[in-house]
Design a protein around this motif. Structure first.
Motif, PDB file in Angstrom:
ATOM      1  N   ASP A   1      -4.723  20.607 -11.343  1.00  0.00           N
ATOM      2  CA  ASP A   1      -5.226  19.685 -12.368  1.00  0.00           C
ATOM      3  C   ASP A   1      -4.112  19.070 -13.206  1.00  0.00           C
ATOM      4  OD1 ASP A   1      -7.865  19.892 -11.625  1.00  0.00           O
ATOM      5  OD2 ASP A   1      -8.360  21.430 -13.104  1.00  0.00           O
ATOM      6  N   ARG A   2      -3.110  19.844 -13.533  1.00  0.00           N
ATOM      7  CA  ARG A   2      -2.018  19.339 -14.368  1.00  0.00           C
ATOM      8  C   ARG A   2      -1.271  18.200 -13.673  1.00  0.00           C
ATOM      9  NH1 ARG A   2       3.361  20.033 -15.575  1.00  0.00           N
ATOM     10  NH2 ARG A   2       3.786  21.569 -13.962  1.00  0.00           N
TER      11      ARG A   2
ATOM     12  N   ARG B   1       9.529   7.931 -11.154  1.00  0.00           N
ATOM     13  CA  ARG B   1       9.812   8.665 -12.393  1.00  0.00           C
ATOM     14  C   ARG B   1       8.656   9.535 -12.860  1.00  0.00           C
ATOM     15  NH1 ARG B   1      13.972   5.033 -15.829  1.00  0.00           N
ATOM     16  NH2 ARG B   1      15.406   4.740 -14.089  1.00  0.00           N
ATOM     17  N   ILE B   2       7.563   9.497 -12.147  1.00  0.00           N
ATOM     18  CA  ILE B   2       6.437  10.374 -12.478  1.00  0.00           C
ATOM     19  C   ILE B   2       6.798  11.764 -11.966  1.00  0.00           C
ATOM     20  CG2 ILE B   2       3.978  10.830 -12.183  1.00  0.00           C
ATOM     21  CD1 ILE B   2       3.650   7.820 -11.563  1.00  0.00           C
ATOM     22  N   ALA B   3       6.826  12.728 -12.843  1.00  0.00           N
ATOM     23  CA  ALA B   3       7.302  14.080 -12.512  1.00  0.00           C
ATOM     24  C   ALA B   3       6.526  14.729 -11.372  1.00  0.00           C
ATOM     25  CB  ALA B   3       7.232  14.960 -13.755  1.00  0.00           C
ATOM     26  N   ALA B   4       5.268  14.413 -11.216  1.00  0.00           N
ATOM     27  CA  ALA B   4       4.434  15.059 -10.213  1.00  0.00           C
ATOM     28  C   ALA B   4       4.683  14.543  -8.792  1.00  0.00           C
ATOM     29  CB  ALA B   4       2.956  14.869 -10.571  1.00  0.00           C
ATOM     30  N   VAL B   5       5.350  13.400  -8.632  1.00  0.00           N
ATOM     31  CA  VAL B   5       5.508  12.754  -7.317  1.00  0.00           C
ATOM     32  C   VAL B   5       6.548  13.481  -6.470  1.00  0.00           C
ATOM     33  CG1 VAL B   5       6.264  10.646  -6.141  1.00  0.00           C
ATOM     34  CG2 VAL B   5       4.745  10.498  -8.123  1.00  0.00           C
ATOM     35  N   ALA B   6       6.146  13.822  -5.239  1.00  0.00           N
ATOM     36  CA  ALA B   6       7.057  14.458  -4.292  1.00  0.00           C
ATOM     37  C   ALA B   6       7.518  13.494  -3.215  1.00  0.00           C
ATOM     38  CB  ALA B   6       6.375  15.665  -3.646  1.00  0.00           C
ATOM     39  N   GLN B   7       6.608  12.628  -2.731  1.00  0.00           N
ATOM     40  CA  GLN B   7       6.953  11.748  -1.603  1.00  0.00           C
ATOM     41  C   GLN B   7       6.137  10.473  -1.679  1.00  0.00           C
ATOM     42  OE1 GLN B   7       6.043  13.453   2.194  1.00  0.00           O
ATOM     43  NE2 GLN B   7       7.032  11.833   3.346  1.00  0.00           N
ATOM     44  N   LEU B   8       6.771   9.351  -1.289  1.00  0.00           N
ATOM     45  CA  LEU B   8       6.112   8.051  -1.245  1.00  0.00           C
ATOM     46  C   LEU B   8       6.306   7.435   0.128  1.00  0.00           C
ATOM     47  CD1 LEU B   8       7.489   6.631  -4.607  1.00  0.00           C
ATOM     48  CD2 LEU B   8       5.213   7.590  -4.215  1.00  0.00           C
ATOM     49  N   THR B   9       5.284   6.801   0.639  1.00  0.00           N
ATOM     50  CA  THR B   9       5.369   6.044   1.889  1.00  0.00           C
ATOM     51  C   THR B   9       4.708   4.698   1.638  1.00  0.00           C
ATOM     52  OG1 THR B   9       5.134   8.100   3.132  1.00  0.00           O
ATOM     53  CG2 THR B   9       4.823   6.046   4.345  1.00  0.00           C
ATOM     54  N   THR B  10       5.412   3.615   1.958  1.00  0.00           N
ATOM     55  CA  THR B  10       4.920   2.280   1.645  1.00  0.00           C
ATOM     56  C   THR B  10       4.751   1.449   2.906  1.00  0.00           C
ATOM     57  OG1 THR B  10       6.077   2.337  -0.479  1.00  0.00           O
ATOM     58  CG2 THR B  10       5.397   0.174   0.332  1.00  0.00           C
ATOM     59  N   GLY B  11       3.667   0.687   2.930  1.00  0.00           N
ATOM     60  CA  GLY B  11       3.443  -0.333   3.945  1.00  0.00           C
ATOM     61  C   GLY B  11       3.160  -1.641   3.226  1.00  0.00           C
ATOM     62  N   PHE B  12       3.659  -2.745   3.763  1.00  0.00           N
ATOM     63  CA  PHE B  12       3.457  -4.051   3.146  1.00  0.00           C
ATOM     64  C   PHE B  12       2.437  -4.850   3.935  1.00  0.00           C
ATOM     65  CE2 PHE B  12       7.602  -2.768   1.622  1.00  0.00           C
ATOM     66  CZ  PHE B  12       7.485  -3.031   0.273  1.00  0.00           C
TER      67      PHE B  12
ATOM     68  N   PHE C   1       0.871  -1.166   0.000  1.00  0.00           N
ATOM     69  CA  PHE C   1       0.000   0.000   0.000  1.00  0.00           C
ATOM     70  C   PHE C   1       0.913   1.221   0.000  1.00  0.00           C
ATOM     71  CE2 PHE C   1      -2.523  -3.423   1.661  1.00  0.00           C
ATOM     72  CZ  PHE C   1      -3.709  -3.262   0.975  1.00  0.00           C
ATOM     73  N   VAL C   2       0.798   2.014  -1.042  1.00  0.00           N
ATOM     74  CA  VAL C   2       1.695   3.150  -1.228  1.00  0.00           C
ATOM     75  C   VAL C   2       0.889   4.442  -1.133  1.00  0.00           C
ATOM     76  CG1 VAL C   2       3.397   4.236  -2.744  1.00  0.00           C
ATOM     77  CG2 VAL C   2       3.102   1.740  -2.790  1.00  0.00           C
ATOM     78  N   ARG C   3       1.311   5.298  -0.212  1.00  0.00           N
ATOM     79  CA  ARG C   3       0.713   6.637  -0.101  1.00  0.00           C
ATOM     80  C   ARG C   3       1.604   7.603  -0.870  1.00  0.00           C
ATOM     81  NH1 ARG C   3       0.637   4.541   4.828  1.00  0.00           N
ATOM     82  NH2 ARG C   3       2.124   5.997   5.699  1.00  0.00           N
ATOM     83  N   VAL C   4       0.974   8.443  -1.672  1.00  0.00           N
ATOM     84  CA  VAL C   4       1.706   9.328  -2.577  1.00  0.00           C
ATOM     85  C   VAL C   4       1.328  10.777  -2.303  1.00  0.00           C
ATOM     86  CG1 VAL C   4       2.122   9.911  -5.004  1.00  0.00           C
ATOM     87  CG2 VAL C   4       1.652   7.519  -4.357  1.00  0.00           C
ATOM     88  N   ARG C   5       2.351  11.609  -2.198  1.00  0.00           N
ATOM     89  CA  ARG C   5       2.142  13.064  -2.149  1.00  0.00           C
ATOM     90  C   ARG C   5       2.696  13.650  -3.429  1.00  0.00           C
ATOM     91  NH1 ARG C   5       3.838  15.635   3.533  1.00  0.00           N
ATOM     92  NH2 ARG C   5       1.829  16.672   3.577  1.00  0.00           N
ATOM     93  N   LEU C   6       1.974  14.606  -3.981  1.00  0.00           N
ATOM     94  CA  LEU C   6       2.418  15.283  -5.189  1.00  0.00           C
ATOM     95  C   LEU C   6       3.074  16.606  -4.836  1.00  0.00           C
ATOM     96  CD1 LEU C   6      -0.683  14.760  -7.521  1.00  0.00           C
ATOM     97  CD2 LEU C   6       1.293  13.256  -7.182  1.00  0.00           C
ATOM     98  N   HIS C   7       3.855  17.136  -5.769  1.00  0.00           N
ATOM     99  CA  HIS C   7       4.446  18.463  -5.583  1.00  0.00           C
ATOM    100  C   HIS C   7       3.353  19.507  -5.434  1.00  0.00           C
ATOM    101  CE1 HIS C   7       8.580  17.290  -6.235  1.00  0.00           C
ATOM    102  NE2 HIS C   7       8.233  16.633  -7.324  1.00  0.00           N
TER     103      HIS C   7
END
Length: 155
Positions: free
Chosen positions: A81-82, A131-142, A71-77
């Motif tokens: 909309d873009r 590699r997705i340009a919009a991604v700022a931070q990822l947090t993962t739980g297994f 389970f990956v939580r994603v924060r964008l820059h």
């Protein structure tokens, strides 16, 4: 949007087909207490109205070599909309992503990712998600093991 309200018979039909999508019309009609013709007509109307969106086979991920669920939580820059479109378009193309939700709270998205092993997850993370340009931070739980896994809605 359904053309008419869903009544108790429709709910019984939906409950039955969620348990067994391959049920025959004869068996369905017997289980819901309706003759076959109106039973089939109601089911076809539920499909036409978009209440029933498709039929699938549920496959055990462990038996096909997909033993790791992350389970990956994603924060964008930025949450404009873009950036949302860039991220959503990219993750929709990744076969490892089983679910993706736009979230409230600390993260912008939550993903359920299924892969073979931790090495495959690292490859997914390094070569796709980061590699997705919009991604700022990822947090993962297994996930260690599933406790509750349902596909049928509580009708």
């Amino acid at each position: 949007m359904p053309s008419s309200a869903i009544d108790e018979l429709d709910r019984r039909i939906l409950t039955e087909i969620q348990v067994n999508g391959r049920i025959t019309n004869q068996e369905l009609s017997e289980r819901i207490g309706l003759s076959p013709s109106p039973s089939l007509r109601r089911l076809k109307q539920l499909e036409t109205d978009g209440v029933v969106t498709g039929y699938v086979a549920l496959v055990d991920p462990d038996r096909v070599g997909l033993g790791v669920t992350a389970f990956v939580r994603v924060r964008l820059h930025q949450q404009d909309d873009r950036h949302l479109t860039i991220f959503e378009t990219a993750v929709a193309s990744f076969p490892e992503v089983m679910e993706c939700y736009l979230m409230t709270g600390d993260s912008d998205y939550q993903l359920r990712v299924v892969v073979e092993d931790l090495s495959a997850f690292e490859d997914f993370l390094r070569h796709k998600l980061t590699r997705i340009a919009a991604v700022a931070q990822l947090t993962t739980g297994f996930a260690l093991r599933p406790i509750v896994y349902k596909t049928a809605l509580p009708l």
